[in-house]
Design a protein around this motif. Sequence first.
Motif, short mmCIF file in Angstrom:
data_model
loop_
_atom_site.label_atom_id
_atom_site.label_comp_id
_atom_site.label_asym_id
_atom_site.label_seq_id
_atom_site.Cartn_x
_atom_site.Cartn_y
_atom_site.Cartn_z
N LEU A 20 0.75 -1.15 0.05
CA LEU A 20 0.11 -0.06 0.00
C LEU A 20 0.96 1.26 -0.12
O LEU A 20 1.91 1.21 0.81
N TYR A 21 0.71 2.15 -1.14
CA TYR A 21 1.37 3.33 -1.07
C TYR A 21 0.76 4.65 -1.05
O TYR A 21 -0.60 4.60 -1.90
N PRO A 22 0.67 5.42 -0.02
CA PRO A 22 -0.02 6.49 -0.14
C PRO A 22 0.01 7.64 -1.22
O PRO A 22 1.28 7.72 -1.76
N THR A 23 -1.11 8.25 -1.43
CA THR A 23 -0.82 9.49 -2.45
C THR A 23 -1.06 10.72 -1.65
O THR A 23 -1.73 10.54 -0.64
N HIS A 24 -0.35 11.76 -1.84
CA HIS A 24 -0.39 13.05 -1.31
C HIS A 24 -1.07 14.22 -2.20
O HIS A 24 -0.86 14.22 -3.41
N ASP A 25 -1.55 15.11 -1.52
CA ASP A 25 -2.23 16.21 -2.02
C ASP A 25 -2.00 17.40 -1.18
O ASP A 25 -2.49 17.28 -0.07
N SER A 26 -1.10 18.17 -1.66
CA SER A 26 -0.93 19.34 -0.71
C SER A 26 -0.40 18.99 0.61
O SER A 26 -0.69 19.45 1.58
N GLY A 27 0.54 18.08 0.50
CA GLY A 27 1.17 17.76 1.89
C GLY A 27 0.51 16.81 2.54
O GLY A 27 1.01 16.24 3.70
N ARG A 28 -0.79 16.32 2.20
CA ARG A 28 -1.59 15.29 2.96
C ARG A 28 -1.99 14.25 2.24
O ARG A 28 -2.04 14.21 1.10
N VAL A 29 -1.86 13.23 2.98
CA VAL A 29 -2.39 11.84 2.33
C VAL A 29 -3.99 11.98 2.01
O VAL A 29 -4.64 12.23 2.84
N ASN A 30 -4.12 11.94 0.69
CA ASN A 30 -5.48 11.82 0.22
C ASN A 30 -6.13 10.26 -0.20
O ASN A 30 -7.33 10.39 -0.48
N ALA A 31 -5.20 9.25 -0.54
CA ALA A 31 -5.57 8.18 -1.02
C ALA A 31 -4.44 7.21 -0.89
O ALA A 31 -3.34 7.51 -0.55
N GLY A 32 -4.63 6.13 -1.47
CA GLY A 32 -3.75 5.01 -1.47
C GLY A 32 -3.74 4.14 -2.68
O GLY A 32 -4.68 4.04 -3.05
N VAL A 33 -2.61 3.68 -3.01
CA VAL A 33 -2.52 2.73 -4.08
C VAL A 33 -2.07 1.53 -3.77
O VAL A 33 -1.03 1.28 -2.85
N LEU A 34 -3.08 0.40 -4.00
CA LEU A 34 -2.66 -0.96 -3.36
C LEU A 34 -2.09 -1.86 -4.59
O LEU A 34 -3.01 -1.87 -5.78
N THR A 35 -1.23 -2.49 -4.57
CA THR A 35 -0.65 -3.38 -5.56
C THR A 35 -0.81 -4.74 -4.75
O THR A 35 -0.19 -5.04 -3.72
N GLN A 36 -1.10 -5.75 -5.61
CA GLN A 36 -1.06 -6.97 -4.98
C GLN A 36 -0.58 -8.20 -6.16
O GLN A 36 -0.92 -7.97 -7.38
N PHE A 37 0.43 -9.09 -5.73
CA PHE A 37 0.91 -10.15 -6.26
C PHE A 37 0.60 -11.45 -5.98
O PHE A 37 0.74 -11.54 -4.61
N ASP A 38 0.36 -12.30 -6.87
CA ASP A 38 0.22 -13.79 -6.43
C ASP A 38 1.65 -14.20 -6.28
O ASP A 38 2.46 -14.29 -7.03
#
Length: 159
Positions: A20-38
């Motif tokens: 899980l990698y956070p995404t930032h907007d104006s210095g704040r975490v606003n969402a996350g990107v989840l990558t998943q591997f088998d």
Amino acid sequence: RYDARPLSPHGRARWSAAFLYPTHDSGRVNAGVLTQFDVTEQIAAEQALRASEARYRSFMSLAAEGIWRTATDEPIPCDLPIDEQIERFARGATIAECNESMARLQGYPSAEAMRGVPLSAVLTRSAGNQEGLRAFVRAGYRLSDVVALCEQPDGSRQS
């Protein structure tokens, strides 16, 4: 990293690794990107390797026969004449590992005490041993059912 073992739509367990990698907007975490591997096959391979290593350790510790593995610091080119390969092997090989039975046969207190000992310290340069080494090289550096004349730490010899 998060490892999970969810069920597939078909009811089979699968291992996956998720990041899980956070995404930032104006210095704040606003969402996350989840990558998943088998990683099911990787987990299965790791489990199989651990089981194989346990069987190997058990075999080595329970075998009544003396078993050893040698190693050399420098690779020995297999296209050299056999006697040159033997000379390099005899000069540079050490005991990389052995079982307790081999250590006792050689007069060492333990397998650990035998690790790193030069092969030349235990294998005498007798004519029979030299022929055994020739057979070892000719067989692709594999040999079994051999009786060798070995020198013990006190200088005595034993076959």
